[in-house]
Design a protein around this motif. Sequence first.
Motif, PDB file in Angstrom:
ATOM      1  N   GLN A 160     -15.500  82.949  65.352  1.00 63.30           N
ATOM      2  CA  GLN A 160     -14.677  84.075  65.786  1.00 63.30           C
ATOM      3  C   GLN A 160     -14.788  85.203  64.765  1.00 63.30           C
ATOM      4  O   GLN A 160     -14.409  85.037  63.613  1.00 63.30           O
ATOM      5  CB  GLN A 160     -13.216  83.634  65.908  1.00 63.30           C
ATOM      6  N   LYS A 161     -15.313  86.347  65.183  1.00 63.44           N
ATOM      7  CA  LYS A 161     -15.546  87.471  64.266  1.00 63.44           C
ATOM      8  C   LYS A 161     -14.590  88.611  64.606  1.00 63.44           C
ATOM      9  O   LYS A 161     -14.989  89.675  65.099  1.00 63.44           O
ATOM     10  CB  LYS A 161     -16.999  87.953  64.371  1.00 63.44           C
ATOM     11  N   THR A 162     -13.309  88.408  64.324  1.00 66.80           N
ATOM     12  CA  THR A 162     -12.324  89.443  64.615  1.00 66.80           C
ATOM     13  C   THR A 162     -12.513  90.629  63.687  1.00 66.80           C
ATOM     14  O   THR A 162     -12.681  90.464  62.473  1.00 66.80           O
ATOM     15  CB  THR A 162     -10.902  88.902  64.455  1.00 66.80           C
ATOM     16  N   ARG A 183      -8.494  79.480  66.997  1.00 62.60           N
ATOM     17  CA  ARG A 183      -8.367  80.558  66.028  1.00 62.60           C
ATOM     18  C   ARG A 183      -7.183  81.431  66.404  1.00 62.60           C
ATOM     19  O   ARG A 183      -6.931  81.663  67.600  1.00 62.60           O
ATOM     20  CB  ARG A 183      -9.643  81.394  65.962  1.00 62.60           C
ATOM     21  N   ASP A 212      -5.063  85.071  65.266  1.00 60.66           N
ATOM     22  CA  ASP A 212      -4.908  86.295  64.499  1.00 60.66           C
ATOM     23  C   ASP A 212      -3.493  86.808  64.694  1.00 60.66           C
ATOM     24  O   ASP A 212      -2.935  86.728  65.798  1.00 60.66           O
ATOM     25  CB  ASP A 212      -5.902  87.365  64.957  1.00 60.66           C
ATOM     26  N   ASP A 265     -17.247  81.489  60.444  1.00 61.42           N
ATOM     27  CA  ASP A 265     -16.489  81.259  61.669  1.00 61.42           C
ATOM     28  C   ASP A 265     -17.232  81.751  62.904  1.00 61.42           C
ATOM     29  O   ASP A 265     -18.007  82.708  62.851  1.00 61.42           O
ATOM     30  CB  ASP A 265     -15.142  81.966  61.575  1.00 61.42           C
ATOM     31  N   ALA A 325      -6.243  86.919  59.907  1.00 64.27           N
ATOM     32  CA  ALA A 325      -6.544  85.647  60.554  1.00 64.27           C
ATOM     33  C   ALA A 325      -5.713  84.563  59.902  1.00 64.27           C
ATOM     34  O   ALA A 325      -5.581  84.511  58.673  1.00 64.27           O
ATOM     35  CB  ALA A 325      -8.028  85.322  60.416  1.00 64.27           C
ATOM     36  N   CYS A 359     -12.002  87.653  59.746  1.00 69.94           N
ATOM     37  CA  CYS A 359     -12.245  86.269  60.149  1.00 69.94           C
ATOM     38  C   CYS A 359     -12.468  85.376  58.931  1.00 69.94           C
ATOM     39  O   CYS A 359     -12.655  85.835  57.804  1.00 69.94           O
ATOM     40  CB  CYS A 359     -13.448  86.202  61.080  1.00 69.94           C
TER      41      CYS A 359
END
Length: 870
Positions: free
Chosen positions: A59-61, A305, A307, A57, A124, A53
């Motif tokens: 969003q914590k992919t 966001r 990915d 952020d 990302a 990520c």
Amino acid sequence: MKPRVCRSPFRLPLFPLSLAGSVLVGFAQGGPEPDPWKIDFRYQPPEWQTSICLPDDWQKTLVDRSGGLLYDYPGPHAGFTTRISAGINGDPKWLGQSLLSPRVPIVQTRRETDAFEIAEEAFAVAPPIPAARKQAPELSFEKVGSFGGQTGWASPPPEADAAFRDIAVGFNSSVGYRFAARKGERYSVVFGLCEGWHTNAAKRILDLKLEGQTVRTVDLIAEKGRNVPAAFVFTARDEDGDGWIEASVGAAAAATDKNTILNLLWVFREGEAPKPADLVRGQSPKQPLLRVECGGQVQGMNPPRHDLLVVRMRNRSSVEATADPTLTIESTQPILTGADRRHVFIGAATSIRLPEEFERVEKVGARKATVHLRSRALAAGQTLTLAYGVARGGGASAIPRSAAHARSLRRQSVGYWEKADLPYGAIQVPDAGVQALLDSSARNIYQAREIKKGLPAFQVGPTCYRGLWVVDGSFILEAVSFLGRLDEARAGIQYLLSFQREDGGFMLMDGHWKETGIVLWAVARHARLTGDPAWLRQVWPKFVRGFEFIRKMRGMVPAGAPNAGLIPDGFSDGGLADRVPEYTNIYWTLAGMRAAIEAARWLREDGIANAWEKEYDDFYQAFRRAAERDTRADARGNRYVPIRMAKGEGIPPQKAQWAFCHAVFPGKVFAAADPLLQGNMAMLRAVECQGLVLDTGWLKDGIWNYFASFYGHAWLWLGDGRKASETLHHFGNHASPLLVWREEQMPVGKGSAVVGDMPHNWASAEFIRLTRNCLALERDADLHLFEGMPACWVKPGCVTRLRGVATEFGPLTLELAVTRDGAAATLKLTPPSRTPPRRIVLHLDNWSGQQGTIEVSGSGVITRQIPLKR
């Protein structure tokens, strides 16, 4: 002489199709003893996950070891609600995984089948990305805190507003939003709730709060029943004048289920809210200023966001071969396909853009779907590239449009990361493996961070430790201070101070009485690193209240108790869970009191310092009496103080000794020759395994990876720099090949159990701290250099640099450059000048072939030639 630049071995070519240049992911068992000074990840965890990520952020992919994308912790799919993975021709053999570089978190996974070699990249997409147009609400609003969402969680009646089916959910935390409020105006705020899980009352009891004050406590089962929606209307105004009104849901003290929920939130002008029954039915004659469908808009209200998962497969055989590409989605959310056959939708918050129309979708139950793309024959040597895009957040776009577009987005992301404003370069060492871990650690700290209440919240991890943890966060703040980000560290300290309780104490975790001492140390240390007594004066009232709370704690323990005169029964953490008389709270309280006394003397508050010192001395004597009573011997005869005062039978001596190590350093509680210290250190050394101390944490017979730093710092403070630097390298070798740590794991060959978050950024901070302190360490009024310098860093042509590294005396800059023939090293030193140290002591042991120390003096840039003896 031009110094040699020691290149990192971790940079790989674009879309690699071979293992050339990849990160080592194991080492030969039964062969020659591996070099203890080499970073090769020989003790890596059996499985890992890596952040891709953006910094700060929402969003914590994460990407797992096999290359799958992980979303929305927690859940049943590798620990997450959703997992997305690409496949080809069944189950290809895994070959390895690496990063594009330590500073660029593009995860590269390599696999193969009999006919194909497969290279996958997950990353990302960096800004700017054009968002789909979306109508903005009349009032601006934002999330408060970290929480997730679930769709289809409740089953309200058909006539109810459909948004009652979905929830925002806080796992052991609150759910909250804040909206911009006009000065002097009043609003009607409506909470919409529907309990879809419990069937019995007194389970989930919720406190509805406005501006931090509870306005109603609700037990939905007791009042309404399961799956019966309800709306609760309240009047609100901006109580603290910050321009925002915060609406949140917390767990009531009587709740047995501490997970919180919220389905809907409306805001109207005062008096314009419809009847609750109308809102429940979705009928509102008045347009709200704000409507938040919490389950569906937890992501939707956030910036978009994206990915990308890019799969490149090459037919490596000598004949034509058929490729059958697939994409597998595992999720607790509903999985639906688009009418255009180019999209897959996961719940209300996630969509996947496919590289082409799918042929068919194979569903396995309600939680798994495999999307089959067109089979195609590839000639020998032919390559096929497929790019999948995952979109989340408000107004996310359907990308990538093509494989060429994916390549363009990749270049955009690489450029973003290579130019990212992250604190690189403050510490430069000639060991490529250590440098890679330093750079990755800095990046991961910022990837885990979020902005909360307008301030940076330095968080430990992206999953179970996604939040503020007082001790972890304090050390993370010190690490970023070392790297030159003092302003950000100050904002983090301010955020930490915002959690002070009315009684003056800090205790975000029940029974963690130690947190007040930790905050005192963190504030005092920050003031000294910034050289800013004026700031310390500003927060001095909070600081004094913290110390006074320690006095109160001492009075809470009944006479005759084993911890009388010390700290109430508490939670040890680090492997011991019960609330009992114990020492971790005592160790950190001692450390915090010492730091407070030094801070008072720094401010010339001698009267306060004298009173506090008297309190400290009395506390310390009570501790020594208790420690003498509880001292026992381990199996090797080493005398040590266990963490528990009573009922400690069967507990390994080393269990939860983390706070003892902190009392050694940075607490500086013990003299070096103290028998208590010497006995405890001998006990810990006797149970080392694979370079680190065994069984100190939650995992039985496991290794708590960043305990390495606590342990290494203790040896460094005691003058054993070689042991400290050895421990640093063992610490590094317990990381994954993707340059991050799990909190705890089993020794290699002893099982696959793990504990805690990953990436774990207290570990990241500790690697930075231990490296810095091995090179530069404050000892009272003196600055000591190179106490923990390993000999392998002074090979011919190598250079070690510190650039503006924060110390209590001011920024420190130095360079140690070794000649090409290795005969000498040249030190160029710009000493700290804000508050010059009394002495600058250069340690020669371990690395120069000489013994002892020399003092360096002068102003401006000091140059010193140091002969090297081999």
